[in-house]
Design a protein around this motif. Sequence first.
Motif, short mmCIF file in Angstrom:
data_model
loop_
_atom_site.label_atom_id
_atom_site.label_comp_id
_atom_site.label_asym_id
_atom_site.label_seq_id
_atom_site.Cartn_x
_atom_site.Cartn_y
_atom_site.Cartn_z
N UNK A 1 15.11 10.24 -4.63
CA UNK A 1 15.46 9.06 -3.83
C UNK A 1 15.61 7.83 -4.71
N UNK A 2 14.64 7.64 -5.60
CA UNK A 2 14.67 6.45 -6.44
C UNK A 2 15.65 6.58 -7.60
N UNK B 1 3.96 2.06 -9.82
CA UNK B 1 3.06 2.22 -8.67
C UNK B 1 2.25 3.51 -8.80
N UNK C 1 0.80 -1.23 0.00
CA UNK C 1 0.00 0.00 0.00
C UNK C 1 0.83 1.26 0.00
N UNK C 2 0.39 2.21 0.81
CA UNK C 2 1.03 3.53 0.80
C UNK C 2 2.22 3.60 1.75
N UNK C 3 2.47 2.52 2.48
CA UNK C 3 3.60 2.46 3.41
C UNK C 3 3.45 3.39 4.60
N UNK D 1 14.64 -0.99 -6.28
CA UNK D 1 13.78 0.14 -5.92
C UNK D 1 14.13 1.43 -6.66
N UNK E 1 -0.33 9.94 -3.02
CA UNK E 1 -0.34 8.68 -2.28
C UNK E 1 0.56 8.73 -1.05
N UNK E 2 1.76 9.22 -1.21
CA UNK E 2 2.72 9.18 -0.12
C UNK E 2 2.73 10.45 0.73
N UNK F 1 11.30 -4.50 -11.89
CA UNK F 1 10.23 -5.32 -11.30
C UNK F 1 10.73 -6.72 -11.01
N UNK G 1 10.40 -7.24 3.14
CA UNK G 1 10.83 -6.75 1.83
C UNK G 1 9.66 -6.69 0.87
N UNK G 2 9.73 -5.72 -0.01
CA UNK G 2 8.71 -5.58 -1.03
C UNK G 2 9.22 -6.23 -2.31
N UNK G 3 8.60 -7.33 -2.70
CA UNK G 3 8.97 -7.99 -3.96
C UNK G 3 7.67 -8.28 -4.71
N UNK G 4 7.42 -7.49 -5.73
CA UNK G 4 6.12 -7.57 -6.37
C UNK G 4 5.96 -8.78 -7.28
N UNK H 1 13.13 -6.52 -8.17
CA UNK H 1 12.66 -5.70 -7.04
C UNK H 1 13.69 -4.61 -6.75
N UNK I 1 4.30 13.14 0.30
CA UNK I 1 5.66 13.69 0.38
C UNK I 1 5.92 14.41 -0.93
N UNK J 1 11.77 3.44 1.57
CA UNK J 1 10.45 3.37 0.96
C UNK J 1 10.50 2.59 -0.36
N UNK J 2 9.57 1.65 -0.48
CA UNK J 2 9.50 0.87 -1.71
C UNK J 2 10.47 -0.29 -1.75
N UNK J 3 11.27 -0.47 -0.72
CA UNK J 3 12.31 -1.49 -0.76
C UNK J 3 12.18 -2.46 0.43
#
Lengths: 543, 306
Positions: B92-93, B263, A47-49, B255, B81-82, B250, A235-238, B253, B84, A210-212
Amino acid sequence: MPAAIARRTFLARTGAAAAAALAAPLAVPSRAAAQTDRLTVALGQWGTETSLPWRNTQAEKPLWDHVFDPLIQRDFKTFAGRPGLATEWKPSNELRTWTFKLRPGVMFHEGYGEMTAEDLKFTVEQSFKPDAIGGSAYFFRNNLDRIEIPEKHTLVMHFKSRQWIVPSLFSQYVGYQNALSRKYVEAVGEQKAALHPIGTGPYRHVEGKQGDYHRFEAVPNHWRKPPVFKELVIRRISEPATRMAGLRSGEIDITQVFGDFLEQAQKAGFRIHENVNAAQYWVILAGQTTPDREDYCPACPWVGEPGNAKSLENARKVRQALNLAVNKQAIRNGLWKGKGSETPYSYYYYPFHKGYSAEWKVPPHDPERARKLLAEAGQAGGFEVRVNPYVQLVAQDGPDVMEAVALDWEKIGLKVRRAPEATSSFGPKGRMRKTGKTFSVYGAPPFDEPVAAWERVLTAKSAFNLLLDGAYDVEVEAAMREMDADKRAKLSHDLGQKLWEGYHGVQLGTRAITWATTRKVGAWQTLAYTVAETNYEYIAAAG
Amino acid sequence: VYRYILGRLVQALVSLFVVSMVVFALVRLSGDPIQIMAPPEASEKDIAAMRAHLGLDRPWTVQYWRFATLALQGDFGQSIRFRRPARDLILERYGATLELGGLAVLIVIAVAIPVGVYAAVARGSKLDYAARAFAAFGQAMPPFWLGLLLVLIFGVLLHLLPTSGRGTPLHIVLPGITLGWFAVAGLMRLTRSSMLDVLGSEYVKLARIKGLRERQVIWKHAFKNAALPVVTFGALLFVALLNGSIITETVFSWPGLGLLVIEAVDSRDYPIVQGVVLCLSAMYIGINLVVDVLYAYLNPKIRYSA
């Protein structure tokens, strides 16, 4: 020729760098080596974490629930409420006032002091912020009058009207109101508090990206349950295939598996942890809505014209035929790999609910009778339906299940048009009842009482239409207004019966949620009927 | 020359403006983010209030003006969504994406150009056949399949490398190879064919007759002239690699920006989608501009025709 030398040097150096990168694995051992005191969980999505109760959704629960303690715990097996941070909770003033007695001596992480009623009041009152759109924010905004704190560990909430549903909002898994430290949120601000939450739970958040991933440490001597594993990494692994590879390489200890991946995990010798009867599956037969909506379709064979008894009866026969045409056993065996059941249910009515009936059996597979019913309803030649095979949080195998259903419908003469559309665009259309009368597969999670779910998805005013709209508004409203739990159960049972008899959705059975775990994971007391990973503190070490 | 550069600069700015309008319109045409975010309890009134709070109830022109003026200052707004700043999330990414793209670029340079050149020089040899087979194989193999294959071999069977995530230098090896593989094959083919064109030319024959060393003939005379299309393709390829890959990120994974965008699209997070698309487009347009200018510098014919 300095230029030529430079180019050669450059090529040589870049070549050497690439070769070094390629050869690195041969020189350095992988960090995949499993650590015995660390538990690594891989989630497909989270989700949005955000951990803030006024901004989060169900999707964040597997990520943050262990950082907090719910006011009301749930019994692992029966789903019933048990004392958590609240030692008791009771209504007064004809259910307009709810008083929660809080457990003294429970400390926030990182030295933010004792959790008191002041912290809880602060948490609930954040729901009044204009951008609070998650959790139960709307409920509090629309119904809460004021909060009083007669003493440090007592919270009294006064509502504008009678409310029986309040305890549910503070309960494990269904509720959102985790107690946040007022001191902490005010000191660091909402943005930081969302990314590094401070709670009272059995695991403390250490760091994350975030996201990781996010890393947690066990809280020693936690009042409720000190975790066995000292460190927890989520961990987030989609990608499911990558999660499976991580499990096989030993980098991951727990991950949800289904379909072919479940079979692979079983063949590879992983332990399979199962939560039986976790998600009720049915096909939503869109079009059963109110005349003011775009999806409204009295001419659709499965809907019928209001006020026309013959037409409505024919529509019921068509819906029954759509139910009978589907081979549920094939879905259970082929797609769910045997991890599903024929446990009777009516929509959102689980076996633990008061008023549940074991007579609400999933319709059998009887294509012959289905054809007969279609003929009786004047639809012997079949008709066209539109389906959306798409992945949902609560039905990740939605595309496969929808296809299995579509193939069975085609066998009784229906023409099935596949119209794949992602949740991101289909979800809002469902909310607005603008799906183009498109059917889809849904997996229903449990609520404390079925009427709490029906109010959200079964009335003309509901946000979504996950079964039908409008036809039972009076019954739903009457049950919601009834403050006596037993009488409410009776009303709920009666409506459950009507819904089941009406074949409003195509019942497919109840699917178990399955996780594959490595050998270092022992027994895991997951919460009954839930589809997500929680209760990490109740995981024992193997052996 | 200056008129040419000025013309290209104006074209680049117009392109960026058009991109900003297209992305702004497309994300809005795809639907309403509030309908995704709002929980079941939210009434129509609540949803309308939220829409107003986020400024999504204003006319598109007002929304675009606000978006464009803030974007010029590097502010893409708050992620819906976040909650921020979208810029912070993108930055960051982007570090992870640059890291991955950087390694892929290194692999491409180290493998594609030397192999392409020598495959052309030794045309019909075993090396040439091997290189052509590799190129065909590389371009035919989908990245997700290659990625999973590498994971299976190096992660699951040999336990040599992590299967996913980011952390140690080892984590980048498999996604780096996966991302670079396709580009290696493409650039190698282009380098080879470009070299074949020039190796048969008179001035190369003359260089050989004059007794120049073979290495000088190949790298100084032939490759320099064969490099023009390689530079163009390579520049765009490198931008593509540096901008990340949704598929590779993907599968592993990783990030990076690719995962963030996927997302954001799923949740209709306008500010992030707009921010990322604008940044990437600016990068593409910028690199194109540089390549155009370099072309004009290297090849006077282009300058005059412009």
